[in-house]
Design a protein around this motif. Structure first.
Motif, PDB file in Angstrom:
ATOM      1  N   VAL A 119      20.018  26.288 -13.135  1.00 52.83           N
ATOM      2  CA  VAL A 119      19.847  26.002 -14.550  1.00 52.83           C
ATOM      3  C   VAL A 119      20.110  24.518 -14.772  1.00 52.83           C
ATOM      4  N   TYR A 120      19.441  23.989 -15.764  1.00 51.96           N
ATOM      5  CA  TYR A 120      19.594  22.589 -16.123  1.00 51.96           C
ATOM      6  C   TYR A 120      21.011  22.314 -16.607  1.00 51.96           C
ATOM      7  N   LYS A 121      21.595  21.224 -16.130  1.00 51.00           N
ATOM      8  CA  LYS A 121      22.945  20.851 -16.547  1.00 51.00           C
ATOM      9  C   LYS A 121      22.944  19.584 -17.409  1.00 51.00           C
ATOM     10  N   THR A 122      22.309  18.507 -16.917  1.00 50.91           N
ATOM     11  CA  THR A 122      22.244  17.274 -17.690  1.00 50.91           C
ATOM     12  C   THR A 122      21.190  16.353 -17.098  1.00 50.91           C
ATOM     13  N   THR A 123      20.792  15.323 -17.867  1.00 46.32           N
ATOM     14  CA  THR A 123      19.847  14.313 -17.395  1.00 46.32           C
ATOM     15  C   THR A 123      20.562  12.985 -17.276  1.00 46.32           C
ATOM     16  N   VAL A 124      20.241  12.242 -16.219  1.00 42.92           N
ATOM     17  CA  VAL A 124      20.805  10.908 -16.042  1.00 42.92           C
ATOM     18  C   VAL A 124      19.637   9.927 -15.968  1.00 42.92           C
ATOM     19  N   ASN A 125      19.584   8.990 -16.912  1.00 43.20           N
ATOM     20  CA  ASN A 125      18.483   8.025 -16.976  1.00 43.20           C
ATOM     21  C   ASN A 125      18.760   6.807 -16.106  1.00 43.20           C
ATOM     22  N   PRO A 126      17.709   6.118 -15.646  1.00 41.82           N
ATOM     23  CA  PRO A 126      17.903   4.928 -14.810  1.00 41.82           C
ATOM     24  C   PRO A 126      18.529   3.783 -15.601  1.00 41.82           C
ATOM     25  N   ASP A 171      17.462   7.077  -2.884  1.00 39.93           N
ATOM     26  CA  ASP A 171      18.818   7.551  -2.597  1.00 39.93           C
ATOM     27  C   ASP A 171      19.925   6.799  -3.335  1.00 39.93           C
ATOM     28  N   PRO A 172      19.867   5.459  -3.446  1.00 34.04           N
ATOM     29  CA  PRO A 172      20.948   4.792  -4.176  1.00 34.04           C
ATOM     30  C   PRO A 172      21.127   5.333  -5.592  1.00 34.04           C
ATOM     31  N   PHE A 173      20.000   5.571  -6.281  1.00 39.65           N
ATOM     32  CA  PHE A 173      20.079   6.125  -7.630  1.00 39.65           C
ATOM     33  C   PHE A 173      20.624   7.546  -7.598  1.00 39.65           C
ATOM     34  N   GLN A 174      20.152   8.340  -6.648  1.00 41.08           N
ATOM     35  CA  GLN A 174      20.561   9.736  -6.564  1.00 41.08           C
ATOM     36  C   GLN A 174      22.046   9.864  -6.198  1.00 41.08           C
ATOM     37  N   GLY A 175      22.515   9.033  -5.265  1.00 37.87           N
ATOM     38  CA  GLY A 175      23.935   9.037  -4.921  1.00 37.87           C
ATOM     39  C   GLY A 175      24.798   8.602  -6.087  1.00 37.87           C
ATOM     40  N   THR A 176      24.310   7.607  -6.813  1.00 31.95           N
ATOM     41  CA  THR A 176      25.027   7.123  -8.003  1.00 31.95           C
ATOM     42  C   THR A 176      25.113   8.211  -9.068  1.00 31.95           C
ATOM     43  N   VAL A 177      24.023   8.920  -9.257  1.00 35.93           N
ATOM     44  CA  VAL A 177      23.994  10.035 -10.222  1.00 35.93           C
ATOM     45  C   VAL A 177      25.051  11.074  -9.853  1.00 35.93           C
ATOM     46  N   GLY A 178      25.120  11.433  -8.560  1.00 31.82           N
ATOM     47  CA  GLY A 178      26.093  12.422  -8.115  1.00 31.82           C
ATOM     48  C   GLY A 178      27.524  11.975  -8.326  1.00 31.82           C
ATOM     49  N   GLY A 179      27.794  10.695  -8.027  1.00 35.24           N
ATOM     50  CA  GLY A 179      29.153  10.170  -8.208  1.00 35.24           C
ATOM     51  C   GLY A 179      29.573  10.138  -9.661  1.00 35.24           C
ATOM     52  N   PHE A 204       0.821  -1.211   0.000  1.00 31.31           N
ATOM     53  CA  PHE A 204       0.000   0.000   0.000  1.00 31.31           C
ATOM     54  C   PHE A 204       0.862   1.271   0.000  1.00 31.31           C
ATOM     55  N   ILE A 205       2.190   1.106   0.002  1.00 25.90           N
ATOM     56  CA  ILE A 205       3.108   2.237   0.110  1.00 25.90           C
ATOM     57  C   ILE A 205       3.788   2.488  -1.236  1.00 25.90           C
ATOM     58  N   PHE A 206       3.683   3.732  -1.716  1.00 28.39           N
ATOM     59  CA  PHE A 206       4.279   4.140  -2.992  1.00 28.39           C
ATOM     60  C   PHE A 206       5.075   5.427  -2.766  1.00 28.39           C
ATOM     61  N   ARG A 207       5.848   5.792  -3.767  1.00 26.17           N
ATOM     62  CA  ARG A 207       6.493   7.107  -3.717  1.00 26.17           C
ATOM     63  C   ARG A 207       6.573   7.697  -5.115  1.00 26.17           C
ATOM     64  N   ALA A 208       6.674   9.031  -5.181  1.00 22.96           N
ATOM     65  CA  ALA A 208       6.726   9.736  -6.461  1.00 22.96           C
ATOM     66  C   ALA A 208       8.152  10.080  -6.865  1.00 22.96           C
ATOM     67  N   CYS A 209       9.104   9.899  -5.964  1.00 19.08           N
ATOM     68  CA  CYS A 209      10.494  10.307  -6.211  1.00 19.08           C
ATOM     69  C   CYS A 209      11.403   9.094  -6.410  1.00 19.08           C
ATOM     70  N   PHE A 210      12.549   9.308  -7.035  1.00 22.70           N
ATOM     71  CA  PHE A 210      13.541   8.233  -7.102  1.00 22.70           C
ATOM     72  C   PHE A 210      14.186   8.057  -5.727  1.00 22.70           C
ATOM     73  N   ASN A 252       8.682   1.639  -6.203  1.00 22.82           N
ATOM     74  CA  ASN A 252       9.545   2.804  -6.421  1.00 22.82           C
ATOM     75  C   ASN A 252       9.441   3.203  -7.886  1.00 22.82           C
ATOM     76  N   PRO A 253       9.366   4.486  -8.190  1.00 24.03           N
ATOM     77  CA  PRO A 253       9.228   4.889  -9.592  1.00 24.03           C
ATOM     78  C   PRO A 253      10.511   4.695 -10.382  1.00 24.03           C
ATOM     79  N   VAL A 254      10.353   4.254 -11.590  1.00 22.29           N
ATOM     80  CA  VAL A 254      11.476   4.166 -12.524  1.00 22.29           C
ATOM     81  C   VAL A 254      11.433   5.454 -13.350  1.00 22.29           C
ATOM     82  N   LYS A 255      12.399   6.347 -13.119  1.00 23.72           N
ATOM     83  CA  LYS A 255      12.372   7.651 -13.774  1.00 23.72           C
ATOM     84  C   LYS A 255      13.778   8.241 -13.789  1.00 23.72           C
ATOM     85  N   ALA A 256      13.979   9.268 -14.578  1.00 25.06           N
ATOM     86  CA  ALA A 256      15.287   9.905 -14.722  1.00 25.06           C
ATOM     87  C   ALA A 256      15.511  10.947 -13.634  1.00 25.06           C
ATOM     88  N   ALA A 257      16.783  11.352 -13.487  1.00 27.00           N
ATOM     89  CA  ALA A 257      17.147  12.460 -12.598  1.00 27.00           C
ATOM     90  C   ALA A 257      17.821  13.540 -13.431  1.00 27.00           C
TER      91      ALA A 257
END
Length: 379
Positions: free
Chosen positions: A372-379, A147-155, A139-145, A351-356
């Motif tokens: 300002v937008y810099k770049t997109t990182v896809n899952p 942390d593992p994906f977000q940390g990976t994107v940053g690295g 019954f639990i959902f989320r609209a955001c990606f 968990n949503p499958v979406k880009a950052a």
């Protein structure tokens, strides 16, 4: 005889009132909302609720959902998990709500996930990024990606886009959000050829970071990763620059709102986020225009995620043909759709499958800080 007539009239009027009340309930769909509308992370809660209010206003103006108007009952948890629980209990017992959006931070959201699951209440977390949020059940959902994906994107971004070879990390050892981002940033940065030359921690509510910054400065990094919320990041950035550490700083979605809370010390700053308000995508342009008109400022990602959460619920209710929580839950699990924060579907853990996107903090033509937008990182 007159008394009997009066009693009969009262009974009729009571019946009419009861029927009117029932009809009123039948013509509405109530959503509960839990946000930090005051306290240390109130920027997130106010923005998210503004996005939700705008979405509900739009949906109701267009005729609602199958003719039913959406009603939001919102509660302020002040970013405090204990108050999140109290808010949840009020919404579910007193208001009989079965669909809830909230809360915002991971700790507050986790405080109620097991309760929502046990009581079969659909809970959508707009911005809680800790990986275990949805472990409580279906019954639990989320609209955001997450942390593992977000940390990976940053690295990856630090190593490939900023061409950094040496990174320093300064993080809150008592904050699950900060710890999770740190772990995944470090893995991704090393996997892309980088070396972490300094890894320093601090305790929640610390204000003086100079000892850790001295060690970071001596390690001579190419970038500094700061995985925390905007208020703390503003303090750290000022102390970094005061010590002469002028390298790029990189962070995550907790930075959203930083441009309103800091000065030039956060220039040369980059962070992962859920969307970019300067995107040319039609859905984003429509949302940004409407939000700016209503609130006289551009929306942050928290506003966009709140807005999307309402439209996600709307689409699930339409697909289910009902606002009954089990039916909505089943429809959500199968959903695919395009929203302001991107194309979205849910994985097996909801968990949503979406880009950052990566945003850069710059000074606008009016002299104020903006992104300002810099770049997109896809899952």
């Amino acid at each position: 005889m007159k008394r009997l007539a009066k009693l009969a009239l009262a009974a009729v009027l009571g019946c009419v009132a009861a029927n009117a009340f029932a009809a009123g309930k039948a013509n509405t769909i109530t959503i509960g909302g839990i946000f930090p509308l005051s306290g240390g992370v109130s920027v997130y809660g106010v923005e998210c609720k503004n996005g939700i209010d705008l979405a509900i206003e739009e949906i109701n103006a267009a005729g609602g959902i199958d003719g039913k108007q959406l009603v939001l009952i919102s509660e302020d948890d002040e970013g405090n998990p204990e108050k999140t629980v109290s808010a949840y209990q009020k919404l579910t017992t007193q208001n009989k709500v079965k669909l809830i959006i909230g809360s915002l931070t991971s700790g507050c959201t986790k405080a109620i996930t097991k309760r929502a699951q046990a009581q079969k209440v659909v809970q959508i977390a707009p911005a809680a990024t800790a990986p275990d949020i949805t472990d409580a059940g279906d019954f639990i959902f989320r609209a955001c990606f997450i942390d593992p994906f977000q940390g990976t994107v940053g690295g990856k971004f630090a190593a490939t886009d900023l061409k950094a070879k040496k990174a320093a990390i300064l993080y809150d050892i008592g904050n699950d959000y900060s710890v999770g981002l740190t772990e995944n940033f470090e893995k991704a940065f090393k996997a892309n050829g980088g070396t972490v030359v300094a890894k320093e921690s601090y305790a929640t509510n610390d204000k003086d970071f100079n000892a850790q910054i001295t060690k970071i400065k001596n390690a001579n990094p190419d970038i500094v990763y700061l995985p925390d919320y905007y208020g703390v990041v503003a303090l750290i950035a000022k102390q970094l620059r005061a010590q002469g550490v002028n390298t790029p700083i990189v962070g995550a979605d907790g930075w959203d709102g930083l441009t309103d809370k800091a000065g030039d010390e956060v220039l040369n700053g980059f962070y992962s986020n859920h969307y970019s308000s300067d995107s040319t995508a039609p859905a984003v342009k429509k949302f940004v225009t409407a939000f700016t008109k209503k609130y006289s400022k551009a929306p942050t990602a928290f506003a966009a995620l709140g807005y999307d959460s309402v439209y996600i619920l709307k689409d699930a209710i339409l697909a289910a043909g009902s606002a009954d929580a089990p039916a909505v839950k089943a429809a959500l699990a199968k959903m695919k759709g395009d929203y302001v924060t991107g194309s979205l579907s849910f994985d097996a853990k909801h968990n949503p499958v979406k880009a950052a996107v990566m945003l850069e903090i710059v000074k606008g033509s009016n002299g104020k800080l903006t992104t300002v937008y810099k770049t997109t990182v896809n899952p």
